[in-house]
Motif scaffolding. Structure first.
Motif, PDB file in Angstrom:
ATOM      1  N   VAL A   1       0.921  -1.229   0.700  1.00  0.00           N
ATOM      2  CA  VAL A   1      -0.014   0.084   0.343  1.00  0.00           C
ATOM      3  C   VAL A   1       0.812   1.164  -0.045  1.00  0.00           C
ATOM      4  O   VAL A   1       1.982   1.499   0.270  1.00  0.00           O
ATOM      5  CB  VAL A   1      -0.976   0.041   1.367  1.00  0.00           C
ATOM      6  N   VAL A   2       0.145   2.011  -0.626  1.00  0.00           N
ATOM      7  CA  VAL A   2       0.588   3.559  -0.649  1.00  0.00           C
ATOM      8  C   VAL A   2       1.065   4.335   0.751  1.00  0.00           C
ATOM      9  O   VAL A   2       0.209   3.966   1.437  1.00  0.00           O
ATOM     10  CB  VAL A   2       0.344   4.576  -1.780  1.00  0.00           C
ATOM     11  N   LYS A   3       1.900   4.950   0.817  1.00  0.00           N
ATOM     12  CA  LYS A   3       1.863   5.863   2.388  1.00  0.00           C
ATOM     13  C   LYS A   3       1.105   6.089   2.616  1.00  0.00           C
ATOM     14  O   LYS A   3       0.778   6.467   3.732  1.00  0.00           O
ATOM     15  CB  LYS A   3       3.292   7.166   2.371  1.00  0.00           C
ATOM     16  N   LYS A   4       0.026   6.931   1.752  1.00  0.00           N
ATOM     17  CA  LYS A   4      -1.044   7.393   2.577  1.00  0.00           C
ATOM     18  C   LYS A   4      -2.280   6.142   3.274  1.00  0.00           C
ATOM     19  O   LYS A   4      -2.754   6.574   4.100  1.00  0.00           O
ATOM     20  CB  LYS A   4      -2.379   8.243   1.314  1.00  0.00           C
ATOM     21  N   TYR A   5      -1.958   5.266   2.738  1.00  0.00           N
ATOM     22  CA  TYR A   5      -2.528   4.276   3.613  1.00  0.00           C
ATOM     23  C   TYR A   5      -2.269   3.337   4.647  1.00  0.00           C
ATOM     24  O   TYR A   5      -2.077   2.530   4.408  1.00  0.00           O
ATOM     25  CB  TYR A   5      -3.439   3.059   2.443  1.00  0.00           C
ATOM     26  N   LYS A   6      -1.222   3.729   4.874  1.00  0.00           N
ATOM     27  CA  LYS A   6      -0.458   3.651   5.953  1.00  0.00           C
ATOM     28  C   LYS A   6      -0.908   4.407   7.656  1.00  0.00           C
ATOM     29  O   LYS A   6      -1.072   5.495   7.636  1.00  0.00           O
ATOM     30  CB  LYS A   6       1.251   3.841   6.168  1.00  0.00           C
ATOM     31  N   ASP A   7      -0.134   3.359   8.602  1.00  0.00           N
ATOM     32  CA  ASP A   7      -0.456   4.224  10.058  1.00  0.00           C
ATOM     33  C   ASP A   7       0.065   4.883  10.337  1.00  0.00           C
ATOM     34  O   ASP A   7       1.692   5.506  10.167  1.00  0.00           O
ATOM     35  CB  ASP A   7      -0.387   3.095  10.855  1.00  0.00           C
ATOM     36  N   ALA A   8       0.553   6.526  10.431  1.00  0.00           N
ATOM     37  CA  ALA A   8       1.620   7.550  10.414  1.00  0.00           C
ATOM     38  C   ALA A   8       2.257   7.194  12.489  1.00  0.00           C
ATOM     39  O   ALA A   8       2.426   7.870  12.413  1.00  0.00           O
ATOM     40  CB  ALA A   8       0.719   8.750  10.234  1.00  0.00           C
ATOM     41  N   TRP A   9       1.281   6.968  12.642  1.00  0.00           N
ATOM     42  CA  TRP A   9       1.402   6.452  14.241  1.00  0.00           C
ATOM     43  C   TRP A   9       2.237   5.425  14.460  1.00  0.00           C
ATOM     44  O   TRP A   9       4.445   5.818  14.880  1.00  0.00           O
ATOM     45  CB  TRP A   9       0.630   6.326  15.391  1.00  0.00           C
ATOM     46  N   THR A  10       2.293   4.960  13.689  1.00  0.00           N
ATOM     47  CA  THR A  10       3.626   3.495  13.560  1.00  0.00           C
ATOM     48  C   THR A  10       4.250   3.197  12.623  1.00  0.00           C
ATOM     49  O   THR A  10       5.017   2.414  12.478  1.00  0.00           O
ATOM     50  CB  THR A  10       2.712   1.470  13.824  1.00  0.00           C
ATOM     51  N   GLY A  11       3.583   3.705  11.399  1.00  0.00           N
ATOM     52  CA  GLY A  11       4.571   3.867   9.963  1.00  0.00           C
ATOM     53  C   GLY A  11       4.123   2.015   9.352  1.00  0.00           C
ATOM     54  O   GLY A  11       4.881   2.216   8.638  1.00  0.00           O
ATOM     55  N   LYS A  12       3.527   1.671   9.744  1.00  0.00           N
ATOM     56  CA  LYS A  12       2.745   0.647   9.080  1.00  0.00           C
ATOM     57  C   LYS A  12       1.856   0.453   8.424  1.00  0.00           C
ATOM     58  O   LYS A  12       0.593   1.205   7.991  1.00  0.00           O
ATOM     59  CB  LYS A  12       2.747  -0.638  10.201  1.00  0.00           C
ATOM     60  N   PRO A  13       1.545  -0.514   7.648  1.00  0.00           N
ATOM     61  CA  PRO A  13       0.466  -0.635   6.956  1.00  0.00           C
ATOM     62  C   PRO A  13      -0.617  -0.971   7.745  1.00  0.00           C
ATOM     63  O   PRO A  13      -0.998  -1.171   8.350  1.00  0.00           O
ATOM     64  CB  PRO A  13       0.442  -2.155   5.822  1.00  0.00           C
ATOM     65  N   TYR A  14      -2.310  -1.016   7.380  1.00  0.00           N
ATOM     66  CA  TYR A  14      -3.743  -0.559   8.255  1.00  0.00           C
ATOM     67  C   TYR A  14      -3.169  -1.984   8.786  1.00  0.00           C
ATOM     68  O   TYR A  14      -3.413  -2.773   7.383  1.00  0.00           O
ATOM     69  CB  TYR A  14      -4.788   0.184   8.213  1.00  0.00           C
ATOM     70  N   TYR A  15      -4.518  -2.601   9.940  1.00  0.00           N
ATOM     71  CA  TYR A  15      -4.512  -3.795  10.189  1.00  0.00           C
ATOM     72  C   TYR A  15      -5.919  -4.384   9.570  1.00  0.00           C
ATOM     73  O   TYR A  15      -6.583  -2.920   9.085  1.00  0.00           O
ATOM     74  CB  TYR A  15      -4.766  -4.444  11.775  1.00  0.00           C
ATOM     75  N   LYS A  16      -5.440  -5.520   8.238  1.00  0.00           N
ATOM     76  CA  LYS A  16      -6.884  -6.443   7.788  1.00  0.00           C
ATOM     77  C   LYS A  16      -7.405  -7.047   8.519  1.00  0.00           C
ATOM     78  O   LYS A  16      -6.528  -8.068   9.035  1.00  0.00           O
ATOM     79  CB  LYS A  16      -6.133  -6.241   5.872  1.00  0.00           C
ATOM     80  N   LEU A  17      -8.338  -7.600   8.372  1.00  0.00           N
ATOM     81  CA  LEU A  17      -8.688  -9.539   8.467  1.00  0.00           C
ATOM     82  C   LEU A  17      -8.727 -10.228   7.292  1.00  0.00           C
ATOM     83  O   LEU A  17      -9.063 -10.046   6.122  1.00  0.00           O
ATOM     84  CB  LEU A  17      -9.855  -8.735   8.568  1.00  0.00           C
ATOM     85  N   TYR A  18      -8.032 -10.923   8.070  1.00  0.00           N
ATOM     86  CA  TYR A  18      -7.846 -12.180   6.961  1.00  0.00           C
ATOM     87  C   TYR A  18      -8.215 -13.192   7.470  1.00  0.00           C
ATOM     88  O   TYR A  18      -8.615 -14.128   8.521  1.00  0.00           O
ATOM     89  CB  TYR A  18      -5.892 -12.456   6.520  1.00  0.00           C
ATOM     90  N   GLU A  19      -8.407 -14.687   6.707  1.00  0.00           N
ATOM     91  CA  GLU A  19      -9.012 -15.832   6.859  1.00  0.00           C
ATOM     92  C   GLU A  19      -7.840 -16.861   6.488  1.00  0.00           C
ATOM     93  O   GLU A  19      -6.374 -16.573   5.602  1.00  0.00           O
ATOM     94  CB  GLU A  19     -10.484 -16.601   6.051  1.00  0.00           C
ATOM     95  N   ALA A  20      -7.498 -18.116   7.590  1.00  0.00           N
ATOM     96  CA  ALA A  20      -7.067 -18.902   7.423  1.00  0.00           C
ATOM     97  C   ALA A  20      -7.100 -20.217   7.210  1.00  0.00           C
ATOM     98  O   ALA A  20      -8.170 -19.931   8.322  1.00  0.00           O
ATOM     99  CB  ALA A  20      -5.798 -18.235   8.583  1.00  0.00           C
ATOM    100  N   THR A  21      -6.324 -21.813   7.049  1.00  0.00           N
ATOM    101  CA  THR A  21      -6.523 -22.864   7.637  1.00  0.00           C
ATOM    102  C   THR A  21      -5.866 -23.663   8.447  1.00  0.00           C
ATOM    103  O   THR A  21      -5.113 -23.052   8.576  1.00  0.00           O
ATOM    104  CB  THR A  21      -6.948 -24.124   6.250  1.00  0.00           C
ATOM    105  N   ILE A  22      -7.300 -23.916   9.185  1.00  0.00           N
ATOM    106  CA  ILE A  22      -6.869 -24.969  10.668  1.00  0.00           C
ATOM    107  C   ILE A  22      -5.954 -26.209   9.537  1.00  0.00           C
ATOM    108  O   ILE A  22      -7.169 -27.365   9.225  1.00  0.00           O
ATOM    109  CB  ILE A  22      -7.103 -24.988  11.545  1.00  0.00           C
ATOM    110  N   THR A  23      -5.269 -27.126  10.180  1.00  0.00           N
ATOM    111  CA  THR A  23      -4.254 -28.197   9.977  1.00  0.00           C
ATOM    112  C   THR A  23      -4.739 -29.219  10.797  1.00  0.00           C
ATOM    113  O   THR A  23      -5.109 -28.744  11.228  1.00  0.00           O
ATOM    114  CB  THR A  23      -3.018 -28.177   9.318  1.00  0.00           C
ATOM    115  N   ASP A  24      -4.906 -30.503   9.904  1.00  0.00           N
ATOM    116  CA  ASP A  24      -5.068 -31.645  11.149  1.00  0.00           C
ATOM    117  C   ASP A  24      -3.765 -31.448  12.675  1.00  0.00           C
ATOM    118  O   ASP A  24      -4.299 -31.631  13.887  1.00  0.00           O
ATOM    119  CB  ASP A  24      -4.557 -33.008  10.874  1.00  0.00           C
ATOM    120  N   ASP A  25      -3.119 -31.198  12.509  1.00  0.00           N
ATOM    121  CA  ASP A  25      -2.081 -30.315  13.319  1.00  0.00           C
ATOM    122  C   ASP A  25      -1.680 -29.431  14.583  1.00  0.00           C
ATOM    123  O   ASP A  25      -1.562 -29.103  14.770  1.00  0.00           O
ATOM    124  CB  ASP A  25      -0.618 -30.625  13.508  1.00  0.00           C
TER     125      ASP A  25
END
Length: 660
Positions: A185-209
């Protein structure tokens, strides 16, 4: 991990960027920086070595170091927070820590494993608190040890090089989690406080282990251009409650200080996509709501908030979800859960087990994960789940499947937040509610405190359950579970005494003052080293004291002899009715009259030493005998070796028990 989100980036970098060349410019810049800080609650840190820069430039403002410590603390950097807070104490100026800073200082010490030092800071804090005190002892560490090693943990594959945290169960064998991995993402869409990208929600798969793989960003309107995190899904899978920056309909909200607070929103699943984002009536521009959890029946929402009326920085609240989807009035979950610190990241299993994170409950430093076990009186017993889930860093976002005993939690122990898989190997150990019994024991005749009293505790079956001694102040404290007990008090030279105590559910601490009576038939006492002291004997012999030495022809007691006199002082304090008669003797060398006066001065000097050590004047007598009581042949006119003369150069300490 989101606590607050700020619209601007601020402050202590003023000091580094501009440098200081005189006291005027230093004070001017510090005052400007502090003003900005106070307006924004805490500062942004763009440099991990800011503390070192300040030290190098020889800054001497405790206020700046204290607020720098706050800035590091809120960034979860407890190591540098501790450095900054410690510098305040080194400067020793007129700055006083606020109550919140004392709390943060203690937590930073805990994070470094310095629990005894943390205990002293908490004791200092408790003396200033108007609200109920927090635990200042270190006894809880044994409870944490008891609960430790019940889990196995492992980093999940889905972690990125950016912060990842906050898992929530989704569809079968899937989770939703929070991540700042969107690095393109471009700087405009980064958190000015932390300098990191804004948090987003992701999904992931749980393996058997129990691993997490194949992370994908959630589609739909649930991910805005700003922060979102920590969802919880309803039982039917059709609705999601989640945390987001105050942003809806392309409008970014803020409070009077231009601070963008957190809100909880509700999304609905439409054609397998999260859509129809709704604001909730419980939200407000002036405070944050975050990290929702649902009761198993779905009828109430538990969340973290810093709304007015909170006991600490953030508290846990519960609110009813009505059948039409509207909400009741949020209620604080009470002082058994909430503290002056942060309570956050609640989670409830389908079987009703309640977990949350806190830095105010008794922990290892930073946020720890706790289980809350509800009692019959609707209060909670709080249990630290122990290592390896908990550490000296921030550990939070604990979720677990009560059937499979597998789950996840998040921690910044590796610097940035990361997700760990967790497997429960055994359940929480049995919780025994204990009540503290504290007391002080006195001599019945003198009213003086009695140290070294042996106390034996027997249960209702006359079984010995504990044994300990009073300290030098005559005090003790012991924890016992509910039940009936007999406390037996034993001290050589005193009559036995006992107390019968009943500890009931709901009892607060029990306080006992006890007076022991001298045994009139006692002819022998025992010191703390087990030496037998006989009434009328010389303590020099009974206590195995080394000779008492003075300066040549002087009255100043040599340092090594003070150590011997201190043993007598301790004996006298152990037995407050006993007295001592000091008898000072010289050898026959020199003038008789001179020797008599020298011995009198030495006897008085020894008496004064005892008085300075707290022994009352009516318990100490003394007399100089000069060369009038020679123990061997070495009287005037008889030639003797120095070794033979030395036998006569002595101090005697004749004790009397005064027990009749």
């Amino acid at each position: 991990m989101i606590t607050k989100i700020h619209m601007k980036k601020y402050f202590l970098l003023w000091i580094v960027l501009f440098g200081l060349h005189n006291s005027y410019s230093q004070n001017k810049l510090i005052n400007k920086a502090e003003k900005e800080y106070d307006q924004q609650a805490y500062a942004s840190l763009s440099s991990g070595n800011l503390y070192d820069v300040l030290i190098e430039k020889e800054y001497n403002s405790s206020a700046v170091y204290a607020k720098l410590g706050d800035s590091y603390y809120f960034n979860g950097d407890y190591k540098n927070a501790l450095k900054a807070y410690s510098q305040v104490e080194k400067l020793k100026d007129n700055y006083s820590f606020t109550n919140d800073q004392l709390f943060r200082y203690s937590q930073s010490l805990k994070s470094d494993g310095r629990y005894d030092e943390a205990s002293k800071i908490i004791k200092q804090l408790n003396s200033k608190l108007a609200k109920g005190p927090i635990n200042e002892s270190t006894d809880y560490l044994s409870d944490i040890k008891k609960q430790s090693n019940r889990y196995s943990i492992k980093l999940v594959t889905a972690n990125s090089k950016m912060p990842d945290y906050g898992t929530a169960y989704y569809k079968e064998k899937q989770v939703i989690f929070t991540s700042a991995r969107d690095t393109n993402v471009v700087k405009k869409y980064k958190d000015a406080w932390t300098g990191k990208p804004y948090y987003k929600l992701y999904e992931a798969t749980i393996t058997d282990d129990g691993d997490l793989v194949n992370p994908k960003k959630l589609p739909g309107k649930v991910n805005s251009v700003y922060h979102q995190s920590t969802p919880v899904i309803t039982n039917d899978g059709k609705q999601m409650y989640f945390t987001r920056s105050n942003f809806l309909g392309n409008k970014l909200g803020s409070d009077d200080t231009k601070t963008n607070r957190l809100r909880i929103y509700r999304a609905t699943l439409v054609n397998d996509t999260w859509d129809k984002i709704e604001d909730l009536s419980i939200n407000n521009d002036s405070y944050s709501n975050a990290h929702p959890a649902l009761r198993p029946d779905g009828k109430s929402l538990i969340f973290a908030s810093d709304r007015p009326g909170s006991l600490g920085q953030t508290d846990l609240y519960e609110v009813e979800i009505k059948t039409d989807g509207s909400f009741g009035e949020p209620k604080n979950m009470g002082a058994s859960i909430n503290t002056i610190g942060r309570e956050t990241f609640p989670f409830i299993t389908k079987s009703g087990e309640f977990y949350f994170a806190s830095d105010g409950q008794s922990g290892l430093g930073g946020l720890d994960v706790f289980a809350a076990i509800k009692n019959s009186d609707n209060n909670y017993t709080i249990v630290n789940v122990g290592e390896p889930v908990n550490s000296g860093s921030d550990d939070f976002g604990f979720v677990i499947d009560s059937q499979t005993k597998k789950g996840f939690f998040s921690s910044n122990r590796g610097n940035d937040d990361q997700i760990y898989s967790v497997r429960e190997l055994e359940p929480i150990k049995e919780i025994v509610n204990e009540i503290a019994v504290a007391g002080k024991i006195y001599d019945n005749k003198t009213g003086a405190a009695l140290p070294n009293v042996k106390i034996k505790v027997y249960d209702k079956n006359n079984k010995l359950v504990d044994e300990f001694f009073t300290d030098e102040a005559g005090e003790y404290i012991v924890k016992v579970p509910q039940g009936d007990y007999t406390f037996v008090y034993e001290k050589q030279g005193y009559l036995f005494e006992n107390d019968h105590i009943t500890v009931k559910k709901g009892d607060k601490n029990i306080l006992i003052d006890k007076r022991l009576t001298v045994d009139p038939n006692a002819i022998q006492l025992v010191d703390e080293n087990g030496n037998a002291v006989v009434n009328g004997h010389d303590l020099t012999k009974d206590l195995n004291l080394k000779p008492i030495y003075f300066d040549l022809n002087g009255t100043r007691i040599k340092k090594k002899s003070q150590e011997e006199l201190n043993k007598i002082v301790k004996f006298l304090k152990n037995y407050p009715t006993s007295t001592v008669d000091i008898r000072s003797h010289t050898d026959s060398q020199g003038d008789n009259n001179y020797n008599l006066k020298l011995s009198e001065r030495r006897a008085k000097c020894t008496m004064d030493y005892f008085l300075k050590k707290g022994i009352k004047a009516n318990r100490v007598t003394g007399k100089g005998y000069g060369e009038t009581e020679i123990l061997n042949k070495c009287v005037d006119g008889v030639k003797c070796s120095d070794k033979e003369h030395q036998l006569n150069r002595r101090s005697e300490f004749i004790t009397s028990f005064n027990n009749k």
